[in-house]
Design an enzyme around this catalytic site. Sequence first.
Site, PDB file in Angstrom:
ATOM      1  N   ALA A 173      -6.697   4.029  -0.772  1.00 28.68           N
ATOM      2  CA  ALA A 173      -6.823   5.411  -0.292  1.00 28.68           C
ATOM      3  C   ALA A 173      -5.662   5.764   0.635  1.00 28.68           C
ATOM      4  O   ALA A 173      -5.789   6.625   1.497  1.00 28.68           O
ATOM      5  CB  ALA A 173      -8.162   5.594   0.425  1.00 28.68           C
ATOM      6  N   GLY A 174      -4.530   5.092   0.454  1.00 31.90           N
ATOM      7  CA  GLY A 174      -3.339   5.365   1.273  1.00 31.90           C
ATOM      8  C   GLY A 174      -2.507   6.486   0.665  1.00 31.90           C
ATOM      9  O   GLY A 174      -3.015   7.291  -0.128  1.00 31.90           O
ATOM     10  N   GLY A 175      -1.238   6.520   1.042  1.00 32.38           N
ATOM     11  CA  GLY A 175      -0.360   7.603   0.607  1.00 32.38           C
ATOM     12  C   GLY A 175      -0.225   7.675  -0.911  1.00 32.38           C
ATOM     13  O   GLY A 175      -0.281   8.764  -1.497  1.00 32.38           O
ATOM     14  N   ASP A 232       5.372  11.458  -6.433  1.00 34.85           N
ATOM     15  CA  ASP A 232       4.547  10.318  -6.871  1.00 34.85           C
ATOM     16  C   ASP A 232       3.471  10.764  -7.871  1.00 34.85           C
ATOM     17  O   ASP A 232       3.168  10.030  -8.818  1.00 34.85           O
ATOM     18  CB  ASP A 232       3.823   9.673  -5.675  1.00 34.85           C
ATOM     19  CG  ASP A 232       4.734   8.767  -4.866  1.00 34.85           C
ATOM     20  OD1 ASP A 232       5.748   8.283  -5.414  1.00 34.85           O
ATOM     21  OD2 ASP A 232       4.422   8.532  -3.680  1.00 34.85           O
ATOM     22  N   LYS A 264       4.728   8.110   4.486  1.00 38.99           N
ATOM     23  CA  LYS A 264       4.420   9.224   3.578  1.00 38.99           C
ATOM     24  C   LYS A 264       3.497  10.279   4.175  1.00 38.99           C
ATOM     25  O   LYS A 264       3.592  11.453   3.836  1.00 38.99           O
ATOM     26  CB  LYS A 264       3.810   8.683   2.285  1.00 38.99           C
ATOM     27  CG  LYS A 264       4.841   7.962   1.425  1.00 38.99           C
ATOM     28  CD  LYS A 264       4.261   7.472   0.133  1.00 38.99           C
ATOM     29  CE  LYS A 264       5.349   6.802  -0.685  1.00 38.99           C
ATOM     30  NZ  LYS A 264       4.876   6.272  -1.956  1.00 38.99           N
TER      31      LYS A 264
HETATM   32  P1  ATR Z   1       0.695   3.498   0.658  1.00 36.87           P
HETATM   33  O1  ATR Z   1       1.228   4.687   1.365  1.00 36.87           O
HETATM   34  O2  ATR Z   1       1.767   2.757  -0.086  1.00 36.87           O
HETATM   35  O3  ATR Z   1      -0.477   3.785  -0.217  1.00 36.87           O
HETATM   36  P2  ATR Z   1      -0.931   2.585   2.868  1.00 36.87           P
HETATM   37  O4  ATR Z   1      -1.175   3.989   3.282  1.00 36.87           O
HETATM   38  O5  ATR Z   1      -0.588   1.579   3.917  1.00 36.87           O
HETATM   39  O6  ATR Z   1       0.241   2.471   1.814  1.00 36.87           O
HETATM   40  O7  ATR Z   1      -2.220   2.097   2.024  1.00 36.87           O
HETATM   41  C1  ATR Z   1      -2.419   0.785   1.681  1.00 36.87           C
HETATM   42  C2  ATR Z   1      -3.711   0.667   0.870  1.00 36.87           C
HETATM   43  O8  ATR Z   1      -3.904  -0.733   0.543  1.00 36.87           O
HETATM   44  C3  ATR Z   1      -4.953   1.087   1.639  1.00 36.87           C
HETATM   45  O9  ATR Z   1      -5.869   1.650   0.726  1.00 36.87           O
HETATM   46  C4  ATR Z   1      -5.468  -0.250   2.181  1.00 36.87           C
HETATM   47  O10 ATR Z   1      -6.858  -0.270   2.450  1.00 36.87           O
HETATM   48  P3  ATR Z   1      -7.426   0.224   3.889  1.00 36.87           P
HETATM   49  O11 ATR Z   1      -7.484   1.720   3.821  1.00 36.87           O
HETATM   50  O12 ATR Z   1      -8.764  -0.424   3.985  1.00 36.87           O
HETATM   51  O13 ATR Z   1      -6.444  -0.292   4.914  1.00 36.87           O
HETATM   52  C5  ATR Z   1      -5.174  -1.149   1.012  1.00 36.87           C
HETATM   53  N1  ATR Z   1      -5.111  -2.579   1.385  1.00 36.87           N
HETATM   54  C6  ATR Z   1      -4.110  -3.185   2.056  1.00 36.87           C
HETATM   55  N2  ATR Z   1      -4.402  -4.514   2.194  1.00 36.87           N
HETATM   56  C7  ATR Z   1      -5.593  -4.735   1.568  1.00 36.87           C
HETATM   57  C8  ATR Z   1      -6.426  -5.890   1.338  1.00 36.87           C
HETATM   58  N3  ATR Z   1      -6.049  -7.092   1.777  1.00 36.87           N
HETATM   59  N4  ATR Z   1      -7.574  -5.728   0.662  1.00 36.87           N
HETATM   60  C9  ATR Z   1      -7.934  -4.511   0.182  1.00 36.87           C
HETATM   61  N5  ATR Z   1      -7.197  -3.372   0.363  1.00 36.87           N
HETATM   62  C10 ATR Z   1      -6.047  -3.477   1.056  1.00 36.87           C
END
Ligand code: ATR
Length: 293
Positions: A149-151, A123, A87
Amino acid sequence: MKEVYTLADLEDWQQLADDHEPPIRLGVFGSPVAHSRSPEMQNAALAACGLPMQYARFEIAAEELARAFELARAVDFVGVNLTIPHKIVALGLVDAVDDFARSAGAVNTVRFERGAASATNTDGPGFAAAIHDDFGVALRGLRVVVLGAGGAARAIAMQCAHDGCGGLMLANRTAARAQQLAADVQQAYGAVVEVVSLSDHAVRGADLLVNTTSVGLRASDPPLLSRGSIRRDLMVYDTVYGTAATPLLVAARDAGARNANGLSMLLHQGALAFQTWFDCAAPLREMAGALGV
Ligand code: ATR
């Protein structure tokens, strides 16, 4: 039709094309992508509108995305959806991006037309429509806590600010990413955004809690917040969807709090994507029926 196609299939598309009637001209690019329910929903919409084409899943790794765009365009795709991990990176691979997607810094819908790729992000508005459907409220005035804080979080946080929420708090495992998102939201909308720790304190004083992290995709995932942190008057939305309730939704249910999973957001972002590709209203009822919502 296969459950999942690959970049190698796209490279060889003319060979495969004879097997597809009607032809595949839309799809979702992601990794992993096998769990995506977009094909059920979009194929129901295409059939309901009498559009002679199909929508498929494509397992595309991060480093394959640029080539996948090139090929999709060459074989006359109408457009694609993007999911993890594309994304954010896709922003740099398209010819035009609308204002909302640019401020979100993430795109989920691309349209190919006359040799150019234009991108948008459904979204955010899909999330607002989902909250309205599930809880009967608008984002305006709501105090919202976003986990992640991801996409997906970027689109949701921007939408909250865009719609005039009453307060926005961001909590992420990696605090620096939440801080960056807070700064971006502040710059785009002038909204004051608070970065809070990913702990039970995060939900204090909130009206709506939104999980955008992938935690909960597997039933064995530990909950991000303790059960006791969910108050009865909190609305809890988990963008994760699947057959089983996520630990967060189980905690909400136990607390007697209103809760909903990500199927409604999937539905509404998909309906808006359909509208982007075909310049016409999406058949929402058929799409919801295909998802069983
Ligand atoms: P998307 O685009 O679907 O939002 P992404 O950009 O990969 O996917 O974002 C995944 C989110 O899940 C992030 O906020 C990630 O936290 P980090 O920025 O610290 O990586 C969070 N996330 C994934 N696994 C996690 C875990 N085990 N505990 C807490 N947060 C997690």
